[in-house]
Design a protein around this motif. Sequence first.
Motif, PDB file in Angstrom:
ATOM      1  N   ASP A 176       3.687  22.394 -13.015  1.00 12.79           N
ATOM      2  CA  ASP A 176       4.813  23.273 -13.366  1.00 12.79           C
ATOM      3  C   ASP A 176       4.325  24.598 -13.945  1.00 12.79           C
ATOM      4  O   ASP A 176       4.881  25.120 -14.923  1.00 12.79           O
ATOM      5  N   GLY A 177       3.247  25.146 -13.389  1.00 11.37           N
ATOM      6  CA  GLY A 177       2.736  26.448 -13.795  1.00 11.37           C
ATOM      7  C   GLY A 177       1.932  26.449 -15.077  1.00 11.37           C
ATOM      8  O   GLY A 177       1.502  27.497 -15.540  1.00 11.37           O
ATOM      9  N   ARG A 178       1.693  25.293 -15.670  1.00 15.14           N
ATOM     10  CA  ARG A 178       0.927  25.199 -16.931  1.00 15.14           C
ATOM     11  C   ARG A 178      -0.356  24.411 -16.687  1.00 15.14           C
ATOM     12  O   ARG A 178      -0.326  23.362 -16.033  1.00 15.14           O
ATOM     13  N   VAL A 179      -1.465  24.906 -17.203  1.00 16.48           N
ATOM     14  CA  VAL A 179      -2.735  24.207 -17.056  1.00 16.48           C
ATOM     15  C   VAL A 179      -2.660  22.901 -17.836  1.00 16.48           C
ATOM     16  O   VAL A 179      -2.421  22.890 -19.043  1.00 16.48           O
ATOM     17  N   ALA A 180      -2.854  21.787 -17.109  1.00 12.67           N
ATOM     18  CA  ALA A 180      -2.731  20.456 -17.692  1.00 12.67           C
ATOM     19  C   ALA A 180      -4.053  19.712 -17.736  1.00 12.67           C
ATOM     20  O   ALA A 180      -4.130  18.622 -18.303  1.00 12.67           O
ATOM     21  N   GLY A 181      -5.079  20.279 -17.140  1.00 13.27           N
ATOM     22  CA  GLY A 181      -6.380  19.625 -17.143  1.00 13.27           C
ATOM     23  C   GLY A 181      -7.431  20.545 -16.573  1.00 13.27           C
ATOM     24  O   GLY A 181      -7.116  21.597 -15.998  1.00 13.27           O
ATOM     25  N   PHE A 182      -8.690  20.142 -16.764  1.00 15.23           N
ATOM     26  CA  PHE A 182      -9.799  20.945 -16.248  1.00 15.23           C
ATOM     27  C   PHE A 182     -10.972  20.051 -15.883  1.00 15.23           C
ATOM     28  O   PHE A 182     -11.082  18.920 -16.358  1.00 15.23           O
ATOM     29  N   SER A 183     -11.818  20.587 -15.037  1.00 19.89           N
ATOM     30  CA  SER A 183     -13.124  19.983 -14.778  1.00 19.89           C
ATOM     31  C   SER A 183     -14.174  21.075 -14.923  1.00 19.89           C
ATOM     32  O   SER A 183     -13.928  22.231 -14.581  1.00 19.89           O
ATOM     33  N   LEU A 184     -15.301  20.690 -15.478  1.00 13.13           N
ATOM     34  CA  LEU A 184     -16.466  21.570 -15.572  1.00 13.13           C
ATOM     35  C   LEU A 184     -17.597  20.877 -14.837  1.00 13.13           C
ATOM     36  O   LEU A 184     -17.934  19.726 -15.133  1.00 13.13           O
ATOM     37  N   SER A 185     -18.150  21.561 -13.866  1.00  9.18           N
ATOM     38  CA  SER A 185     -19.188  20.987 -13.026  1.00  9.18           C
ATOM     39  C   SER A 185     -20.306  21.993 -12.851  1.00  9.18           C
ATOM     40  O   SER A 185     -20.149  23.177 -13.173  1.00  9.18           O
TER      41      SER A 185
END
Length: 151
Positions: free
Chosen positions: A62-71
């Motif tokens: 819904d247009g909001r950052v809800a998670g991330f990955s760093l690789s």
Amino acid sequence: MTETTAVTVRAARPEDEARWRELWADYLSFYELTLDPAITNGTWTKAMSDRSAIFMRVAEVDGRVAGFSLSLTHEGTWIENLDCYLEDLFVDASARGRGVGRALLDDLVALCRQNNWSRLYWHTAEDNRTARKLYDSYVETDGHIRYRIEF
């Protein structure tokens, strides 16, 4: 019961910094870690730099950052192409069970295929049952045990 939500995964952008820092703080809290602010600043800087092997993807709901990955990608001695190591993956507590973690992993799998990288690998805490349930749906653990000397 889990609810599947429309999730968009994309490369992190500079305007994601404030939200990422909120999620990063929650991630560190989850693992009961305290990092020097310089490390957090350096992580963000590396993830935004074209000169670093580290890259960040974010998942939006819904247009909001809800998670991330760093690789990061790196060469290896047993492979011809690059490896991709998933170092960090985190989903906001309010978005868990809605397909955000799976979307982030699916995105990395697609990037690996697209870039002809040889492998995608990661590790997690043995007692992190929630993450392991997701990870086990992709592949069985390879049985390796991690050793680490910190300086």
